[in-house]
Design an enzyme around this catalytic site. Sequence first.
Site, PDB file in Angstrom:
ATOM      1  CB  ALA A   1      -0.881  -0.012   1.240  1.00 45.72           C
TER       2      ALA A   1
ATOM      3  N   GLY B   1       0.784  -5.356   0.869  1.00 46.36           N
ATOM      4  CA  GLY B   1      -0.261  -5.472  -0.150  1.00 46.36           C
ATOM      5  C   GLY B   1       0.269  -6.079  -1.444  1.00 46.36           C
TER       6      GLY B   1
ATOM      7  CD  GLU C   1      -2.403  -8.089   2.346  1.00 46.76           C
ATOM      8  OE1 GLU C   1      -2.116  -6.897   2.099  1.00 46.76           O
ATOM      9  OE2 GLU C   1      -3.171  -8.426   3.247  1.00 46.76           O
TER      10      GLU C   1
ATOM     11  CD  GLU D   1       1.042  -5.893   5.357  1.00 49.67           C
ATOM     12  OE1 GLU D   1       1.909  -6.705   5.726  1.00 49.67           O
ATOM     13  OE2 GLU D   1       0.455  -5.980   4.263  1.00 49.67           O
TER      14      GLU D   1
HETATM   15  N1  T1G Z   1       4.529   3.452   0.271  1.00 47.83           N
HETATM   16  C1  T1G Z   1       5.023   4.665  -0.017  1.00 47.83           C
HETATM   17  N2  T1G Z   1       6.320   4.922  -0.229  1.00 47.83           N
HETATM   18  C2  T1G Z   1       7.159   3.870  -0.157  1.00 47.83           C
HETATM   19  C3  T1G Z   1       6.720   2.571   0.146  1.00 47.83           C
HETATM   20  C4  T1G Z   1       5.338   2.370   0.343  1.00 47.83           C
HETATM   21  N3  T1G Z   1       4.820   1.149   0.612  1.00 47.83           N
HETATM   22  N4  T1G Z   1       7.790   1.750   0.157  1.00 47.83           N
HETATM   23  C5  T1G Z   1       8.862   2.526  -0.130  1.00 47.83           C
HETATM   24  N5  T1G Z   1       8.471   3.789  -0.319  1.00 47.83           N
HETATM   25  C6  T1G Z   1       9.328   4.924  -0.700  1.00 47.83           C
HETATM   26  C7  T1G Z   1      10.289   5.333   0.410  1.00 47.83           C
HETATM   27  O1  T1G Z   1       9.663   6.240   1.300  1.00 47.83           O
HETATM   28  C8  T1G Z   1      11.393   5.974  -0.403  1.00 47.83           C
HETATM   29  O2  T1G Z   1      10.961   7.256  -0.763  1.00 47.83           O
HETATM   30  C9  T1G Z   1      11.429   5.133  -1.661  1.00 47.83           C
HETATM   31  O3  T1G Z   1      10.160   4.482  -1.752  1.00 47.83           O
HETATM   32  C10 T1G Z   1      12.521   4.078  -1.677  1.00 47.83           C
HETATM   33  O4  T1G Z   1      12.418   3.329  -0.472  1.00 47.83           O
HETATM   34  C11 T1G Z   1      -2.913  -3.449   2.276  1.00 47.83           C
HETATM   35  C12 T1G Z   1      -1.858  -1.866   4.355  1.00 47.83           C
HETATM   36  C13 T1G Z   1      10.496  -1.705  -0.599  1.00 47.83           C
HETATM   37  C14 T1G Z   1      12.259  -2.763   0.837  1.00 47.83           C
HETATM   38  O5  T1G Z   1       5.993  -1.874   4.641  1.00 47.83           O
HETATM   39  O6  T1G Z   1      10.350  -1.829   3.149  1.00 47.83           O
HETATM   40  O7  T1G Z   1       0.672  -2.932   2.189  1.00 47.83           O
HETATM   41  O8  T1G Z   1      12.682   8.539   0.412  1.00 47.83           O
HETATM   42  O9  T1G Z   1      14.555   4.123   0.575  1.00 47.83           O
HETATM   43  O10 T1G Z   1      16.055   0.597   0.756  1.00 47.83           O
HETATM   44  O11 T1G Z   1      -2.066  -4.956   3.835  1.00 47.83           O
HETATM   45  O12 T1G Z   1      11.085   0.764   0.983  1.00 47.83           O
HETATM   46  O13 T1G Z   1      12.885   8.059  -2.023  1.00 47.83           O
HETATM   47  O14 T1G Z   1      11.120   9.615  -1.183  1.00 47.83           O
HETATM   48  O15 T1G Z   1      13.204   2.235   1.583  1.00 47.83           O
HETATM   49  O16 T1G Z   1      15.493  -0.008  -1.669  1.00 47.83           O
HETATM   50  C15 T1G Z   1       3.594  -2.551   3.509  1.00 47.83           C
HETATM   51  C16 T1G Z   1       7.853  -0.597   2.888  1.00 47.83           C
HETATM   52  C17 T1G Z   1       2.735  -1.343   3.299  1.00 47.83           C
HETATM   53  C18 T1G Z   1       7.192  -1.887   2.586  1.00 47.83           C
HETATM   54  C19 T1G Z   1      12.800  -0.756  -0.595  1.00 47.83           C
HETATM   55  N6  T1G Z   1       4.819  -2.394   2.820  1.00 47.83           N
HETATM   56  N7  T1G Z   1       9.014  -0.383   2.069  1.00 47.83           N
HETATM   57  O17 T1G Z   1      13.904  -0.408   0.219  1.00 47.83           O
HETATM   58  O18 T1G Z   1      14.420   1.938  -0.644  1.00 47.83           O
HETATM   59  S1  T1G Z   1       1.207  -1.468   4.158  1.00 47.83           S
HETATM   60  C20 T1G Z   1       5.962  -2.054   3.439  1.00 47.83           C
HETATM   61  C21 T1G Z   1      10.208  -0.973   2.282  1.00 47.83           C
HETATM   62  C22 T1G Z   1       0.275  -2.516   3.238  1.00 47.83           C
HETATM   63  C23 T1G Z   1      -1.719  -3.939   2.988  1.00 47.83           C
HETATM   64  C24 T1G Z   1      -1.023  -2.955   3.838  1.00 47.83           C
HETATM   65  C25 T1G Z   1      11.360  -0.523   1.462  1.00 47.83           C
HETATM   66  C26 T1G Z   1      11.703  -1.442   0.277  1.00 47.83           C
HETATM   67  P1  T1G Z   1      11.968   8.457  -0.901  1.00 47.83           P
HETATM   68  P2  T1G Z   1      13.695   2.934   0.386  1.00 47.83           P
HETATM   69  P3  T1G Z   1      15.069   0.511  -0.346  1.00 47.83           P
END
Ligand code: T1G
Length: 726
Positions: free
Chosen positions: A61, A102, A105, A125
């Site tokens: 997400a 997501g 998922e 999450e």
């Molecule tokens: N949403 C928005 N921005 C995101 C993002 C996300 N899910 N994931 C990464 N970014 C942005 C981050 O802020 C940064 O931005 C850039 O991407 C690069 O990230 C329905 C409700 C994928 C392993 O928890 O773990 O799904 O600083 O610096 O080291 O059930 O990002 O460049 O402006 O971290 O290569 C669950 C979160 C969401 C994954 C990549 N997903 N992301 O790591 O780069 S909740 C997560 C990460 C959800 C559902 C629910 C990591 C990465 P900027 P980065 P990286």
Amino acid sequence: MARYSCESQSVALITLTNPPVNALSYAVRQGILAGLRKASADPAVKSVVLCGANGKFCAGAEISEFNSDPTRRLPMLVDIINLMEKSDKPVVAAIEGVALGGGLEVALGCHYRIAQCQAKVGLPEVTLGILPGAGGTQRLPRLVGVNAALDIITSGRHMLASEALKLGIVDEIVDSNTVEAAIALAKKAEGLPIGPRRICSKTVQCPDNLEAILDEATKKIKKQARGALSPLVCIQAVRMATQLPFSEGMKKERELFNTLVTSGQASALRYAFFAQRAVEKWTTPSGNWKTAVALPIHTAAVIGLGTMGRGITVSLVKAGIPVIALEDNQRQLDIGKKAVEALLGQVAQKLEPPENKNDSNLLSRVKYTLNFAELRDVDLVIEAVFEDMMLKKGVFRKLTAVCKPEAFLCTNTSGLDVDQIASVTTRPERVIGTHFFAPAHVMKLLEVVRGHRTSPQTIGTVMKLAKALNKIGVVVGNCPGFVGNRMLAPYSENACFLLEEGSQPEEVDRVLEEFGFAMGLFRVIDLSGLDVGWRSRREKGLTGPELPPGTPPRSRNGKRYCPIPDLLVENGRLGQKTGKGWYQYVKPGGRVSSPDPWIQDFLKSYRLTHNIKTRYIDQDEIIERCLYPLINEGFKILEEDIAAGPEDIDIIYIYGYGWPKHTGGPMYYAWTVGLPKVLSKLEKYSEAYPDVPSMKPSNLLRKLVSNGSPSPSQWRTVTRPSNSKL
Ligand code: T1G
Ligand code: NAD
């Protein structure tokens, strides 16, 4: 944003396109839905492949949308996934890069999953204070069983495709050309029955000892993620998967998700997520993360193989950087070598085969020496000798003489003046503080201390190195104790005042642990050794044999002083290493602590000697008097521009000092408590204890309160410091 195209006549390809990680924003969700509808309506299309642009399937997400306009929530991801799963045309997920949250998922709603071998999948999450809210808690247990699902969902860990294959989360892995392989698989699946491929129609294999498994998971979480709500709710959701039909379980998942997503903990964890990314984007007056050209580090040296040098060496070796480790004498070198080899042996055990077959690979990456001349070719040196300015200066003089001019010279000092150390070299622009935290091969934080003349290239190189070591680098300015240890001083000072007034160490620790710290303060001090603080106080002229006769026991330079920690050291109570400190241990080096009646008697007689009236100190007062002065120091640090923003301080405390992440870190926590409340409590304590300067509210805190207590992201606009040290 999702592209739609037709491949090999019968296969529709839907490509998620939302750089950098294809998060499932409103536009992406709409794009997927439109693509699925188009594929369903086109009789020529017999199967569908879902992939992500630029080698990344999907990171879940769009986190920044969590606080957004509810009208943009539709179409809901969960509905799109249900629709996709019900489709009578097979859908294949082509997973490259990441399939997280997501993203996974979505893949679980597909009928087949194929992954590139380097791809990582997981349901993180829980690390954002929520639970998988698009069917993850109901589909995963149906696919992999309760045990594995509980582990994956409550830990939030990312796993490699190979593990996902073993567990059955993906059906196939490929080295390359994932999308082509997925298209081939889709064509093969055309015409095969889809029913058995729908995870929603499977039943959960419920183990006989389900209750015991759930109890065990709950106990583990209560210990490891003290005070965190979401992992416990995740367990509840998995339990629902075992008890309810799929559609009912999904309703329950939604209810639980809605409760969590609006919780304070989830807001704090989202803040922490973006704070962690913000600290990487450092800026100083002479350069920034974008313009600084980091140099590669091919080889490194570590000076001093004590507690820290050992961990730093292991950390470098783990990252594939060969190390020359230098000690002062043969005995220390032998002891250090043995310790490094033991640590590397543990590291090798955890590596994936074939790397773990023998650890000689890792061991051969360290060379041990007593001779500085051997460091002539290394790209970077990290000094970790005793905390003694004269000694460190001597080491840096030698390094300047032997190391190539372009080598970076780093010090692991916990708080000494980096500029003074740099002053003895001819290359102060290449000198920098790299403050690791013990154990250095485990702890995630690296405080990167910028001296007055440190160049942006040096900062950039060390920040890049931090990433290579799998650590989070935070750039800070140079002042005694930098950020972390400077804030620690008022925290421990005030905790000791509580002991004078009536608290016991274990009571203070219990309150701090209930707040969410992994370990209470006194337990931490026992672990690192009471002598460390004693030596530092002695250097400052606060204790020790050189103290001028007639110095009042409970006052130094007109300020309140608590000599209890000094008295413990003088009694040989150095903590775990002597088997006695704030607690007692079964034997020296033991880890299991219990309250010590000796301490109780000692405190009793100490209070009598000094005529201190004892009173009951409640939980709120313990929290306020320990944490508010720490936070107050944080505001002073911001005022002096020693840290770039509250995010930097919060990340330092979360990753270096065990501050509970679900409260967002000390500065964010202060904002959630209410800055006016923090200010008024500090005023109250400052009045009650006028000889405790750490309770005197900082100007910045006052300014923020009079500006309406804006959120942390706006604090920098309230004050622009004139005496910037950053
Ligand atoms: N949403 C928005 N921005 C995101 C993002 C996300 N899910 N994931 C990464 N970014 C942005 C981050 O802020 C940064 O931005 C850039 O991407 C690069 O990230 C329905 C409700 C994928 C392993 O928890 O773990 O799904 O600083 O610096 O080291 O059930 O990002 O460049 O402006 O971290 O290569 C669950 C979160 C969401 C994954 C990549 N997903 N992301 O790591 O780069 S909740 C997560 C990460 C959800 C559902 C629910 C990591 C990465 P900027 P980065 P990286
Ligand atoms: P330590 O006492 O465990 O080890 C220091 C090592 O340096 C010893 O092995 C000693 O033989 C060696 N040494 C001394 N002089 C030397 C010389 N001239 N050349 C080569 N080696 C020499 O100390 P430590 O706890 O590892 O601390 C090292 C540094 O890291 C200090 O500056 C300390 O403040 C800092 N630090 C310590 C911690 C911690 O928790 N211990 C945390 C962060 C930073």
